[in-house]
Motif scaffolding. Structure first.
Motif, PDB file in Angstrom:
ATOM      1  N   MET A   1       0.847  -1.182   0.000  1.00  0.00           N
ATOM      2  CA  MET A   1       0.000   0.000   0.000  1.00  0.00           C
ATOM      3  C   MET A   1       0.893   1.247   0.000  1.00  0.00           C
ATOM      4  N   LYS A   2       0.470   2.267  -0.685  1.00  0.00           N
ATOM      5  CA  LYS A   2       1.259   3.494  -0.813  1.00  0.00           C
ATOM      6  C   LYS A   2       1.220   4.325   0.474  1.00  0.00           C
ATOM      7  N   VAL A   3       2.285   5.107   0.668  1.00  0.00           N
ATOM      8  CA  VAL A   3       2.410   5.953   1.854  1.00  0.00           C
ATOM      9  C   VAL A   3       1.227   6.910   1.993  1.00  0.00           C
ATOM     10  N   LEU A   4       0.821   7.550   0.917  1.00  0.00           N
ATOM     11  CA  LEU A   4      -0.283   8.509   0.987  1.00  0.00           C
ATOM     12  C   LEU A   4      -1.581   7.814   1.415  1.00  0.00           C
ATOM     13  N   ASP A   5      -1.833   6.621   0.885  1.00  0.00           N
ATOM     14  CA  ASP A   5      -3.024   5.870   1.282  1.00  0.00           C
ATOM     15  C   ASP A   5      -2.985   5.529   2.775  1.00  0.00           C
ATOM     16  N   LEU A   6      -1.827   5.084   3.245  1.00  0.00           N
ATOM     17  CA  LEU A   6      -1.686   4.748   4.671  1.00  0.00           C
ATOM     18  C   LEU A   6      -1.891   5.980   5.549  1.00  0.00           C
ATOM     19  N   TYR A   7      -1.328   7.103   5.131  1.00  0.00           N
ATOM     20  CA  TYR A   7      -1.492   8.343   5.899  1.00  0.00           C
ATOM     21  C   TYR A   7      -2.966   8.733   5.973  1.00  0.00           C
ATOM     22  N   GLN A   8      -3.657   8.677   4.848  1.00  0.00           N
ATOM     23  CA  GLN A   8      -5.076   9.054   4.837  1.00  0.00           C
ATOM     24  C   GLN A   8      -5.910   8.110   5.700  1.00  0.00           C
ATOM     25  N   ARG A   9      -5.615   6.830   5.666  1.00  0.00           N
ATOM     26  CA  ARG A   9      -6.336   5.874   6.519  1.00  0.00           C
ATOM     27  C   ARG A   9      -6.049   6.143   7.994  1.00  0.00           C
ATOM     28  N   ALA A  10      -4.797   6.405   8.324  1.00  0.00           N
ATOM     29  CA  ALA A  10      -4.432   6.671   9.727  1.00  0.00           C
ATOM     30  C   ALA A  10      -5.120   7.926  10.243  1.00  0.00           C
ATOM     31  N   ASN A  11      -5.274   8.923   9.393  1.00  0.00           N
ATOM     32  CA  ASN A  11      -5.884  10.186   9.821  1.00  0.00           C
ATOM     33  C   ASN A  11      -7.375  10.091  10.085  1.00  0.00           C
ATOM     34  N   ARG A  12      -7.971   8.959   9.781  1.00  0.00           N
ATOM     35  CA  ARG A  12      -9.384   8.761  10.131  1.00  0.00           C
ATOM     36  C   ARG A  12      -9.566   8.698  11.642  1.00  0.00           C
ATOM     37  N   VAL A  13      -8.485   8.361  12.351  1.00  0.00           N
ATOM     38  CA  VAL A  13      -8.472   8.376  13.812  1.00  0.00           C
ATOM     39  C   VAL A  13      -7.536   9.516  14.200  1.00  0.00           C
ATOM     40  N   PRO A  14      -8.060  10.744  14.351  1.00  0.00           N
ATOM     41  CA  PRO A  14      -7.249  11.958  14.372  1.00  0.00           C
ATOM     42  C   PRO A  14      -5.915  11.914  15.119  1.00  0.00           C
ATOM     43  N   VAL A  15      -5.874  11.993  16.396  1.00  0.00           N
ATOM     44  CA  VAL A  15      -4.600  12.123  17.107  1.00  0.00           C
ATOM     45  C   VAL A  15      -3.837  10.801  17.138  1.00  0.00           C
ATOM     46  N   VAL A  16      -4.514   9.729  17.476  1.00  0.00           N
ATOM     47  CA  VAL A  16      -3.865   8.421  17.595  1.00  0.00           C
ATOM     48  C   VAL A  16      -3.342   7.944  16.244  1.00  0.00           C
ATOM     49  N   GLY A  17      -4.127   8.090  15.201  1.00  0.00           N
ATOM     50  CA  GLY A  17      -3.715   7.643  13.874  1.00  0.00           C
ATOM     51  C   GLY A  17      -2.506   8.389  13.360  1.00  0.00           C
ATOM     52  N   ARG A  18      -2.506   9.701  13.545  1.00  0.00           N
ATOM     53  CA  ARG A  18      -1.380  10.523  13.087  1.00  0.00           C
ATOM     54  C   ARG A  18      -0.109  10.147  13.845  1.00  0.00           C
ATOM     55  N   GLY A  19      -0.241   9.932  15.157  1.00  0.00           N
ATOM     56  CA  GLY A  19       0.919   9.543  15.962  1.00  0.00           C
ATOM     57  C   GLY A  19       1.451   8.181  15.564  1.00  0.00           C
ATOM     58  N   ALA A  20       0.550   7.221  15.357  1.00  0.00           N
ATOM     59  CA  ALA A  20       0.964   5.879  14.953  1.00  0.00           C
ATOM     60  C   ALA A  20       1.633   5.896  13.579  1.00  0.00           C
ATOM     61  N   PHE A  21       1.056   6.647  12.642  1.00  0.00           N
ATOM     62  CA  PHE A  21       1.650   6.744  11.313  1.00  0.00           C
ATOM     63  C   PHE A  21       3.039   7.377  11.402  1.00  0.00           C
ATOM     64  N   SER A  22       3.158   8.458  12.159  1.00  0.00           N
ATOM     65  CA  SER A  22       4.450   9.158  12.281  1.00  0.00           C
ATOM     66  C   SER A  22       5.509   8.229  12.857  1.00  0.00           C
ATOM     67  N   LEU A  23       5.142   7.447  13.862  1.00  0.00           N
ATOM     68  CA  LEU A  23       6.082   6.495  14.465  1.00  0.00           C
ATOM     69  C   LEU A  23       6.495   5.443  13.440  1.00  0.00           C
ATOM     70  N   ALA A  24       5.529   4.872  12.745  1.00  0.00           N
ATOM     71  CA  ALA A  24       5.844   3.847  11.747  1.00  0.00           C
ATOM     72  C   ALA A  24       6.720   4.408  10.631  1.00  0.00           C
ATOM     73  N   PHE A  25       6.410   5.610  10.156  1.00  0.00           N
ATOM     74  CA  PHE A  25       7.207   6.226   9.094  1.00  0.00           C
ATOM     75  C   PHE A  25       8.629   6.483   9.588  1.00  0.00           C
ATOM     76  N   ALA A  26       8.763   6.992  10.808  1.00  0.00           N
ATOM     77  CA  ALA A  26      10.086   7.288  11.368  1.00  0.00           C
ATOM     78  C   ALA A  26      10.908   6.022  11.567  1.00  0.00           C
ATOM     79  N   LEU A  27      10.270   4.898  11.823  1.00  0.00           N
ATOM     80  CA  LEU A  27      11.006   3.645  11.998  1.00  0.00           C
ATOM     81  C   LEU A  27      11.687   3.179  10.713  1.00  0.00           C
ATOM     82  N   LYS A  28      11.214   3.653   9.551  1.00  0.00           N
ATOM     83  CA  LYS A  28      11.867   3.294   8.295  1.00  0.00           C
ATOM     84  C   LYS A  28      13.272   3.892   8.216  1.00  0.00           C
ATOM     85  N   ALA A  29      13.505   5.009   8.888  1.00  0.00           N
ATOM     86  CA  ALA A  29      14.824   5.640   8.998  1.00  0.00           C
ATOM     87  C   ALA A  29      14.967   6.029  10.471  1.00  0.00           C
ATOM     88  N   PRO A  30      15.442   5.121  11.312  1.00  0.00           N
ATOM     89  CA  PRO A  30      15.361   5.312  12.763  1.00  0.00           C
ATOM     90  C   PRO A  30      15.950   6.607  13.328  1.00  0.00           C
TER      91      PRO A  30
END
Length: 155
Positions: A1-30
């Motif tokens: 799945m593409k990054v933009l799609d994942l971000y949009q899905r995560a943002n459906r759960v405002p604060v928690v989704g954005r935080g979880a997405f940011s953590l997962a994205f940051a783990l790709k480059a620790p």
């Protein structure tokens, strides 16, 4: 799945989704984790990453260290590139030029921007980046240059 799609899905759960997405994205480059980033906006040709001012990113004079801001701008650039690049192309950074123009004395917003025409063919893409204080003052601005090439075809 593409990054933009994942971000949009995560943002459906405002604060928690954005935080979880940011953590997962940051783990790709620790090393991104060192700035405790939050990806606050992502769309093709634009990304924004919040870099909180806290003791872990401050320098000896109590401002946000420019290298922490460079990490935030690089994360914004990477998210933008992944959300924007056509599927037949791939990218890799080839250089960064930054100018420090003001003190970074608050939580900062690192942004990355490109023009849609930049992604039409292989070559160099100059991603415009900046880090802005809460009061709207740009503290760091610059460019991250990407090499964009064709993806290798599967044999």
């Amino acid at each position: 799945m593409k990054v933009l799609d994942l971000y949009q899905r995560a943002n459906r759960v405002p604060v928690v989704g954005r935080g979880a997405f940011s953590l997962a994205f940051a783990l790709k480059a620790p090393y991104f984790l060192t700035i405790a980033p939050t990806l606050v906006e992502l769309r093709p040709n634009h990304a924004e990453v919040r870099v909180r001012k806290w003791w872990g990113v401050q320098n000896h004079i109590g401002t946000v260290h420019v290298i922490a801001l460079a990490n935030g701008m690089e994360m914004a650039m990477g998210a933008l590139a992944e959300a924007t690049i056509p599927p037949h192309l791939r990218w890799i950074p080839k250089g960064m030029e930054l100018e420090y123009v003001a003190m970074s004395d608050s939580t900062m917003l690192a942004t990355a921007d490109t023009d849609p025409a930049d992604w039409e063919a292989p070559g160099e893409v100059a991603v415009q980046v900046q880090a802005t204080r809460r009061d709207g003052t740009v503290a760091v601005r610059g460019v991250i240059r990407l090499h964009v090439g064709e993806r290798k075809r599967a044999a």
